[in-house]
Design a protein around this motif. Structure first.
Motif, PDB file in Angstrom:
ATOM      1  N   ASP A  14       0.819  -1.216   0.000  1.00  0.00           N
ATOM      2  CA  ASP A  14       0.000   0.000   0.000  1.00  0.00           C
ATOM      3  C   ASP A  14       0.848   1.259   0.000  1.00  0.00           C
ATOM      4  OD1 ASP A  14      -2.798  -1.058   0.265  1.00  0.00           O
ATOM      5  OD2 ASP A  14      -1.908  -1.998   2.025  1.00  0.00           O
ATOM      6  N   THR A  44      -0.242   4.268  -2.327  1.00  0.00           N
ATOM      7  CA  THR A  44      -1.378   5.076  -1.877  1.00  0.00           C
ATOM      8  C   THR A  44      -0.939   6.092  -0.821  1.00  0.00           C
ATOM      9  OG1 THR A  44      -2.944   3.289  -2.307  1.00  0.00           O
ATOM     10  CG2 THR A  44      -3.648   5.001  -0.770  1.00  0.00           C
ATOM     11  N   ASP A  51       1.513   8.787  -2.396  1.00  0.00           N
ATOM     12  CA  ASP A  51       0.771   9.752  -3.225  1.00  0.00           C
ATOM     13  C   ASP A  51       0.009  10.743  -2.352  1.00  0.00           C
ATOM     14  OD1 ASP A  51       1.681   8.591  -5.541  1.00  0.00           O
ATOM     15  OD2 ASP A  51      -0.169   7.496  -5.977  1.00  0.00           O
ATOM     16  N   ALA A  52      -0.638  10.224  -1.308  1.00  0.00           N
ATOM     17  CA  ALA A  52      -1.404  11.093  -0.418  1.00  0.00           C
ATOM     18  C   ALA A  52      -0.494  12.112   0.261  1.00  0.00           C
ATOM     19  CB  ALA A  52      -2.141  10.256   0.626  1.00  0.00           C
ATOM     20  N   SER A 101      -8.814   5.494  -1.269  1.00  0.00           N
ATOM     21  CA  SER A 101      -7.693   6.432  -1.284  1.00  0.00           C
ATOM     22  C   SER A 101      -8.116   7.817  -0.807  1.00  0.00           C
ATOM     23  CB  SER A 101      -7.104   6.521  -2.688  1.00  0.00           C
ATOM     24  OG  SER A 101      -8.081   6.949  -3.622  1.00  0.00           O
ATOM     25  N   SER A 102      -9.391   8.181  -1.012  1.00  0.00           N
ATOM     26  CA  SER A 102      -9.856   9.500  -0.545  1.00  0.00           C
ATOM     27  C   SER A 102      -9.825   9.592   0.974  1.00  0.00           C
ATOM     28  CB  SER A 102     -11.268   9.780  -1.063  1.00  0.00           C
ATOM     29  OG  SER A 102     -12.176   8.790  -0.588  1.00  0.00           O
TER      30      SER A 102
END
Length: 424
Positions: free
Chosen positions: A199, A202, A205-206, A287-288
């Motif tokens: 993960d 994810t 990127d965040a 992901s949000s």
């Protein structure tokens, strides 16, 4: 044959001079220790020589030299230390040094009766700076066992003393505990393990995208470093003993911001960096959701010491406010209990509300108090209020001075805006 400390003081001078031929010294090594004739001066000198070799081997990625600083008869030690070597090799180490604390040298009772000679425990100070992520060297302490060799050296026989570690919690990092997986994105260093590395994309990127989103609202108040470290590992042991160094409760939080002190024994030196922990239990979320959580923690991290001592409703409400800015209004989910809890709110929440069963709802109430301030007065006033309330300033006076409102008035107006938004 190894000789004890008494013999060392009368026979070891020539040996030490011969052994003092220059090692390939690391420029980040601390100055050589100076001693004043204590009982373990010679022992400390031998320990420090080994520790300097250990630090140089780690910074230069020299596994053979690193192994020469270890008790090579202990297969378990070699295996665990190889993991540590691999971990450090994966990190962007800017500075690394290790120094023995001479005053803590303690002989192991009965060890001088064996054929090899006397063994010693000693505390060591480890100085480590992650390049681009720490504003200064982070000093931590550990306790090592040193054992003699046939060629009259003292090498590391153990880096684990469970009793000492239980008395000194909050002194480890994930790379001290087990194998890590290091991944990087622009401005972000990610520390994962075998369970969480899938993960990593994810999370990275965040964090990478979130840095610019957060800075757009709060600026770069910390300003000391350009990057942020994000942990997401299954073993939570490194969180033990971090009371007072985290924004959030380590036992309950989905995310934490951790203030990493430059020296835990000298609080006045301040924090070397602010790092983020993302609880692995949230990695299965969309992901949000992960992005919102990471932006919340990034707000704390980028603000750093700014606003320290401000009330929880403001620091947490501001972080929630910032975390939802990149999301469309329809994505900004509200906790199920928020409207009910808000309808009964008579004042801004305090520590008791954040520690209770409705804490999630109080986060939302605080968020919407901040929404009201930003909508009515402008985002810059939120930061003005944060600065005004830093250091434990009187809340009633600050609210009146900055907003012309009382606490009950602000919470009622925030809840009214929240209710209108979610119930139409």
């Amino acid at each position: 044959m190894w000789t004890g400390p008494a013999e060392l003081r009368t026979t070891l001078a020539a040996l030490l001079c011969a052994a003092a031929l220059p090692l390939a010294a690391c420029s980040d090594d601390p100055p050589p220790p100076t001693y004043s004739g204590g009982a373990y001066d010679d022992v400390a000198t031998l320990m420090q020589r080994t520790l300097s070799q250990r630090a140089a081997a780690l910074t230069r990625h020299d596994p053979a030299r690193f192994r020469r600083t270890l008790d090579r008869s202990d297969a378990g030690l070699l295996e665990s230390q190889q993991t540590y070597f691999d971990n450090l090799s994966a990190l962007p180490v800017g500075k690394l040094w290790i120094k023995v604390d001479k005053e803590t040298i303690t002989p192991v009772e009965g060890s001088d009766l064996g054929a090899g000679g006397e063994e010693y425990w000693a505390e060591v100070v480890v100085g480590l700076r992650l390049q681009g992520f720490d504003s200064t060297v982070v000093r931590t302490r550990d306790r090592y066992l040193f054992v003699p060799t046939e060629d009259q050296r003292l090498v590391v026989g153990s880096t684990t003393d469970h009793d000492w570690e239980s008395d000194h919690p909050g002194n480890t990092q994930p790379w001290d505990l087990g194998a890590i997986r290091v991944r990087e994105a622009p401005g972000v260093l990610g520390i994962f393990d075998g369970w969480t590395v899938d993960d990593a994309g994810t999370v990275l990127d965040a964090a990478s995208n979130g840095r610019s989103d957060v800075r757009a609202v709060v600026g770069d108040g910390n300003g000391a470093t350009s990057g942020v470290v994000v942990y997401s590992v299954q073993d939570p042991t490194f969180l033990d003993g971090l009371a007072g160094q985290t924004v959030g409760d380590p036992d309950r939080a989905d995310g934490l911001t951790i203030a990493v002190p430059a020296d835990a024994r000298t609080p006045g030196k301040g924090a070397a960096s602010y790092r983020i922990f993302v609880n692995p239990r949230v990695l299965g979320e969309p992901s949000s959701v992960v992005g919102r959580l990471v932006r919340h923690e990034l707000t704390h991290a980028l603000l750093g010491p700014r606003g320290r001592g401000a009330p929880l409703w403001l620091s947490e409400g501001l972080a929630e406010y910032v975390s939802v800015r990149p999301m469309s209004p329809g994505q900004r989910r509200l906790p199920a209990r928020a409207l009910d809890v808000g309808s009964g709110a008579t004042d801004l929440p305090g520590e008791a509300e954040f520690a209770g069963s409705d804490a999630e709802a109080w986060y939302a109430v605080s968020w919407w108090a901040c929404e009201y301030v930003a909508k009515t007065y402008g985002e810059d006033v939120l930061l003005t209020l944060l600065d005004r309330l830093a250091g434990g300033a009187d809340q009633a006076e600050a609210l009146q001075e900055v907003l012309g409102l009382s606490g009950p008035q602000l919470v009622q107006r925030g809840v009214a805006l929240m209710t209108t938004t979610y119930r139409g």
